[in-house]
Design a protein around this motif. Structure first.
Motif, PDB file in Angstrom:
ATOM      1  N   GLU A 175       1.033  -1.658  -0.520  1.00 12.12           N
ATOM      2  CA  GLU A 175      -0.126  -0.104  -0.355  1.00 12.12           C
ATOM      3  C   GLU A 175       0.939   1.332   0.215  1.00 12.12           C
ATOM      4  N   ALA A 176       2.445   1.324   0.762  1.00 10.23           N
ATOM      5  CA  ALA A 176       2.922   2.546   0.349  1.00 10.23           C
ATOM      6  C   ALA A 176       2.906   2.160  -0.827  1.00 10.23           C
ATOM      7  N   PHE A 177       3.634   1.621  -1.458  1.00 11.89           N
ATOM      8  CA  PHE A 177       4.614   1.774  -2.953  1.00 11.89           C
ATOM      9  C   PHE A 177       3.239   2.272  -3.803  1.00 11.89           C
ATOM     10  N   GLY A 178       1.727   1.956  -3.019  1.00 12.95           N
ATOM     11  CA  GLY A 178       0.773   2.355  -4.101  1.00 12.95           C
ATOM     12  C   GLY A 178       0.809   3.795  -3.945  1.00 12.95           C
ATOM     13  N   LEU A 179       0.596   4.603  -2.517  1.00 14.86           N
ATOM     14  CA  LEU A 179       1.062   5.721  -2.013  1.00 14.86           C
ATOM     15  C   LEU A 179       1.828   6.614  -3.146  1.00 14.86           C
ATOM     16  N   ILE A 180       3.128   5.966  -3.375  1.00 18.38           N
ATOM     17  CA  ILE A 180       3.871   5.882  -4.141  1.00 18.38           C
ATOM     18  C   ILE A 180       3.497   6.810  -5.313  1.00 18.38           C
ATOM     19  N   LEU A 181       3.558   5.380  -5.767  1.00 19.84           N
ATOM     20  CA  LEU A 181       3.701   5.436  -7.325  1.00 19.84           C
ATOM     21  C   LEU A 181       1.635   6.293  -7.513  1.00 19.84           C
ATOM     22  N   ALA A 182       1.368   6.314  -7.467  1.00 22.08           N
ATOM     23  CA  ALA A 182      -0.095   7.101  -7.453  1.00 22.08           C
ATOM     24  C   ALA A 182      -0.210   8.425  -7.169  1.00 22.08           C
ATOM     25  N   LEU A 183       1.609   9.145  -7.389  1.00 22.32           N
ATOM     26  CA  LEU A 183       1.676  10.499  -6.147  1.00 22.32           C
ATOM     27  C   LEU A 183       0.725  11.141  -5.167  1.00 22.32           C
ATOM     28  N   ASP A 184       0.087  10.350  -4.254  1.00 20.31           N
ATOM     29  CA  ASP A 184      -0.421  11.153  -3.347  1.00 20.31           C
ATOM     30  C   ASP A 184      -0.320  12.567  -2.255  1.00 20.31           C
ATOM     31  N   PRO A 185      -1.506  13.417  -3.566  1.00 19.96           N
ATOM     32  CA  PRO A 185      -0.789  14.357  -2.982  1.00 19.96           C
ATOM     33  C   PRO A 185      -0.399  14.329  -1.656  1.00 19.96           C
ATOM     34  N   ASP A 186      -0.936  14.443  -0.398  1.00 26.10           N
ATOM     35  CA  ASP A 186      -0.267  14.598   0.526  1.00 26.10           C
ATOM     36  C   ASP A 186       1.032  14.519   0.660  1.00 26.10           C
ATOM     37  N   LEU A 187       0.886  13.039   0.272  1.00 31.85           N
ATOM     38  CA  LEU A 187       2.754  12.586  -0.183  1.00 31.85           C
ATOM     39  C   LEU A 187       3.295  13.886  -0.176  1.00 31.85           C
ATOM     40  N   VAL A 188       2.692  13.666  -1.360  1.00 29.88           N
ATOM     41  CA  VAL A 188       3.878  15.379  -2.422  1.00 29.88           C
ATOM     42  C   VAL A 188       4.247  16.884  -2.074  1.00 29.88           C
ATOM     43  N   GLU A 189       3.236  16.730  -1.220  1.00 29.72           N
ATOM     44  CA  GLU A 189       3.273  18.484  -0.413  1.00 29.72           C
ATOM     45  C   GLU A 189       3.961  17.912   0.694  1.00 29.72           C
ATOM     46  N   ILE A 190       4.180  16.394   1.597  1.00 25.55           N
ATOM     47  CA  ILE A 190       5.073  16.630   2.584  1.00 25.55           C
ATOM     48  C   ILE A 190       6.300  16.370   2.312  1.00 25.55           C
ATOM     49  N   VAL A 191       7.236  15.856   0.969  1.00 21.94           N
ATOM     50  CA  VAL A 191       7.883  15.615   0.681  1.00 21.94           C
ATOM     51  C   VAL A 191       8.908  17.121   0.402  1.00 21.94           C
ATOM     52  N   GLY A 192       7.214  16.696  -0.100  1.00 28.09           N
ATOM     53  CA  GLY A 192       7.991  19.000  -1.136  1.00 28.09           C
ATOM     54  C   GLY A 192       8.361  20.106   0.111  1.00 28.09           C
ATOM     55  N   LEU A 193       7.692  19.906   0.650  1.00 33.69           N
ATOM     56  CA  LEU A 193       7.655  20.838   2.059  1.00 33.69           C
ATOM     57  C   LEU A 193       9.709  20.270   3.104  1.00 33.69           C
ATOM     58  N   SER A 194       9.322  19.324   3.362  1.00 37.73           N
ATOM     59  CA  SER A 194      10.378  18.374   3.378  1.00 37.73           C
ATOM     60  C   SER A 194      12.092  18.772   2.823  1.00 37.73           C
ATOM     61  N   LEU A 195      12.107  19.151   1.453  1.00 41.31           N
ATOM     62  CA  LEU A 195      13.072  19.057   0.554  1.00 41.31           C
ATOM     63  C   LEU A 195      13.104  20.692   0.769  1.00 41.31           C
ATOM     64  N   LYS A 196      11.719  21.365   1.004  1.00 39.74           N
ATOM     65  CA  LYS A 196      12.018  22.701   0.361  1.00 39.74           C
ATOM     66  C   LYS A 196      13.288  23.378   2.109  1.00 39.74           C
ATOM     67  N   VAL A 197      12.787  22.557   3.170  1.00 42.53           N
ATOM     68  CA  VAL A 197      13.075  23.129   4.623  1.00 42.53           C
ATOM     69  C   VAL A 197      14.408  22.563   4.732  1.00 42.53           C
ATOM     70  N   THR A 198      14.777  21.565   4.425  1.00 44.98           N
ATOM     71  CA  THR A 198      16.331  20.711   4.765  1.00 44.98           C
ATOM     72  C   THR A 198      16.955  21.447   3.327  1.00 44.98           C
ATOM     73  N   LEU A 199      17.320  21.471   2.111  1.00 39.29           N
ATOM     74  CA  LEU A 199      17.730  22.274   1.198  1.00 39.29           C
ATOM     75  C   LEU A 199      18.296  23.458   1.513  1.00 39.29           C
ATOM     76  N   SER A 200      16.977  24.202   2.115  1.00 41.19           N
ATOM     77  CA  SER A 200      16.937  25.529   2.358  1.00 41.19           C
ATOM     78  C   SER A 200      17.991  25.284   3.769  1.00 41.19           C
ATOM     79  N   ALA A 201      17.893  25.099   4.637  1.00 43.76           N
ATOM     80  CA  ALA A 201      18.789  25.024   5.841  1.00 43.76           C
ATOM     81  C   ALA A 201      20.390  24.610   5.489  1.00 43.76           C
ATOM     82  N   VAL A 202      20.117  23.469   4.649  1.00 47.25           N
ATOM     83  CA  VAL A 202      21.610  23.490   4.167  1.00 47.25           C
ATOM     84  C   VAL A 202      21.849  24.286   3.579  1.00 47.25           C
ATOM     85  N   ALA A 203      21.203  25.185   2.542  1.00 48.72           N
ATOM     86  CA  ALA A 203      22.074  25.827   2.270  1.00 48.72           C
ATOM     87  C   ALA A 203      22.996  27.349   2.599  1.00 48.72           C
ATOM     88  N   ILE A 204      21.821  26.993   3.526  1.00 50.40           N
ATOM     89  CA  ILE A 204      22.560  28.355   4.831  1.00 50.40           C
ATOM     90  C   ILE A 204      23.269  27.882   5.331  1.00 50.40           C
TER      91      ILE A 204
END
Lengths: 268, 235
Positions: free
Chosen positions: B10-39
């Protein structure tokens, strides 16, 4: 204590040019040991001075003191009669035994050195072209410097030093680990620099090289100058025990007769 | 309770279906982390390079401090940032608490010492090789730092990677200062913690898988760049 032997003839003394670089009672201590001891030498303008001596004699250390890379514990280095300062340092360049090259292309290595000296734009481009041409590195301009052969790396190091337009070039055993053809190429570069008016100070262990490239010779032993004079004269007829042992290819020991007689003050 | 296999499916199903919640959470994670690493890299790289390349009074103390700060406990950092940003704190007026910016601040505090301490080591080793040549050429302090950072660039990629690893996997600090608010400050790690406690293991596991894949991709990319650089003798 040794007294430095001056191995000169009257004709040599008659045409002494102005010293470009001098040391006065120069000393350097580290770890409670005196590694350079009361050294007084004159490096004459336009001459090629060779510094020789056994391992641990203090040759490389003296070169670094002359170039101002390390601070002396005693005495001073004079550049054109005045204490060595930033301007004096800028008129000098040094090539190390193991070439220190940036992790960049041949061209970028030359460019970096010239930028550090404030040389930019067209003048920098012109000097880079001349340097690469002289060192026969033009075809390798965009090659990473660290994949070059040992000989090419050393030629680049010399070209980089010369591109800065120094009045004096210090070379610390620049051909120590090179093949005969590369040694020849490096010696040619040094000869060319000298022909262009650059004063040369060369540390070498190679007797042949000392004869080929040396006008004057300074022989060090235990951090002290034990003999100076025209290179050919010192090498053909060394007066000091350490230099004599060196030219004969044997080690010199503290118990050797020359040393004992020096300590007794008997130099007959 | 479902079997691990079906949850994973089911987990892989969510990933493959690009579940909107999942995409939003991953997007925010990357935004926060990459910004912090860059600074963190902007601060930590020059700071580490300066400590590695120059001799100055207090250098050893600073080195020890930077090394010690590499192991800062995230919850303590989170708590400190929380106190600073809370309404009664000195920066309360900025109203940054429970925003992605607060999370970036907390992660930057955690990653900067890592970037600085590891850079110091890399630069110190390189400077040992270059110092005499720089002195001979008369390279000024700024020129030294920039040349050392430039020539160590491929080794410093690993430094940035270590910082990224620390930030992306961090949960305590971002939980405290972000508050794990749905659609606002919910990132991968905080979601995993929350969804696991709720028993929604499919989303938690899907995020866990994404986290692992991201780490794998970034590591592989850095190794590939380093490998290419090594072949060109730039390392």
């Amino acid at each position: 204590m040794f007294e430095a032997q001056t191995n000169t003839t009257s004709t040599d003394a008659a045409r002494v040019p102005t010293p470009l670089l001098q040391t006065r009672s120069l000393g350097f201590e580290a770890g409670g040991q005196r590694l350079i001891d009361t050294v007084d030498v004159d490096i004459r303008t336009g001459r090629r001075t060779v510094i020789m001596g056994a391992n641990g004699a203090g040759k490389s250390l003296l070169l670094r003191l002359l170039h101002g890379l390390i601070r002396p514990s005693a005495g001073q280095v004079l550049w054109q009669g005045r204490p060595l300062d930033r301007a004096g340092r800028y008129a000098q360049a040094m090539v190390f035994q193991r070439p220190v090259l940036l992790r960049r292309s041949v061209l970028a290595n030359l460019s970096f050195a010239l930028s550090a000296r404030g040389i930019r734009g067209r003048e920098r481009k012109r000097r880079i072209e001349i340097a690469m041409h002289q060192a026969r590195l033009t075809a390798l301009a965009y090659r990473p410097a660290r994949v070059l052969s040992g000989g090419e790396q050393q030629r680049l190091a010399i070209a980089r030093a010369l591109a800065c337009g120094p009045e004096i070039l210090f070379l610390d055993e620049p051909t120590a680990s090179l093949d005969p053809a590369s040694i020849h190429a490096v010696e040619e570069l040094i000869a060319q620099a000298h022909a262009n008016g650059v004063t040369i100070v060369l540390v070498t262990h190679d007797l042949g090289q000392a004869r080929r490239l040396g006008d004057d010779l300074i022989f060090l032993h235990g951090g002290r100058v034990v003999e100076t004079g025209p290179a050919a004269t010192v090498l053909d007829n060394p007066k000091s025990g350490p230099a004599k042992a060196w030219t004969e290819g044997r080690l010199f020991f503290e118990s050797d007769p020359w040393n004992r007689s020096q300590r007794l003050g008997d130099r007959s | 309770m479902d079997s691990f296999g079906s949850i994973l499916a089911e987990a892989f199903g969510l990933i493959l279906a690009l579940d909107p919640d999942l995409v939003e959470i991953v997007g925010l994670s990357l935004k926060v982390t990459l910004s912090a690493v860059a600074i963190s890299c902007l601060i930590g790289l020059p700071l580490g390079a300066a400590v590695g390349a120059f001799r100055f009074p207090g250098r050893i103390v600073l080195t020890v401090l930077l090394n010690a700060m590499m192991g800062l406990p995230p919850v303590v950092v989170g708590l400190t940032v929380y106190l600073m940003l809370s309404a009664s704190g000195p920066f309360g007026a900025l109203a940054l608490l429970y925003t992605p910016t607060a999370m970036i601040i907390a992660q930057t505090i955690l990653v900067t010492p890592i970037a600085a301490a590891l850079t110091r080591q890399v630069v110190e080793d390189l400077n040992r090789e270059y110092a005499e040549q720089f002195a001979s050429l008369g390279v000024g302090p700024l020129g030294r730092i920039s040349a050392l950072l430039r020539d160590a660039r491929f080794s410093l990629l690993t430094v940035a990677l270590a910082g990224f690893g620390r930030a992306v996997a961090e949960v305590g600090a971002v939980m405290i200062v972000g508050g794990n608010i749905n659609h606002v400050t919910r990132v991968m790690t905080t979601t995993i913690a929350l969804e696991t406690s709720k028993g929604n293991l499919q989303l938690a596991l899907a995020l866990g898988v994404v986290l692992l894949i991201l780490s794998l991709i970034i590591n592989a990319a850095v190794m590939a760049v380093r490998g290419t650089a090594q072949r060109a003798a730039y390392v």
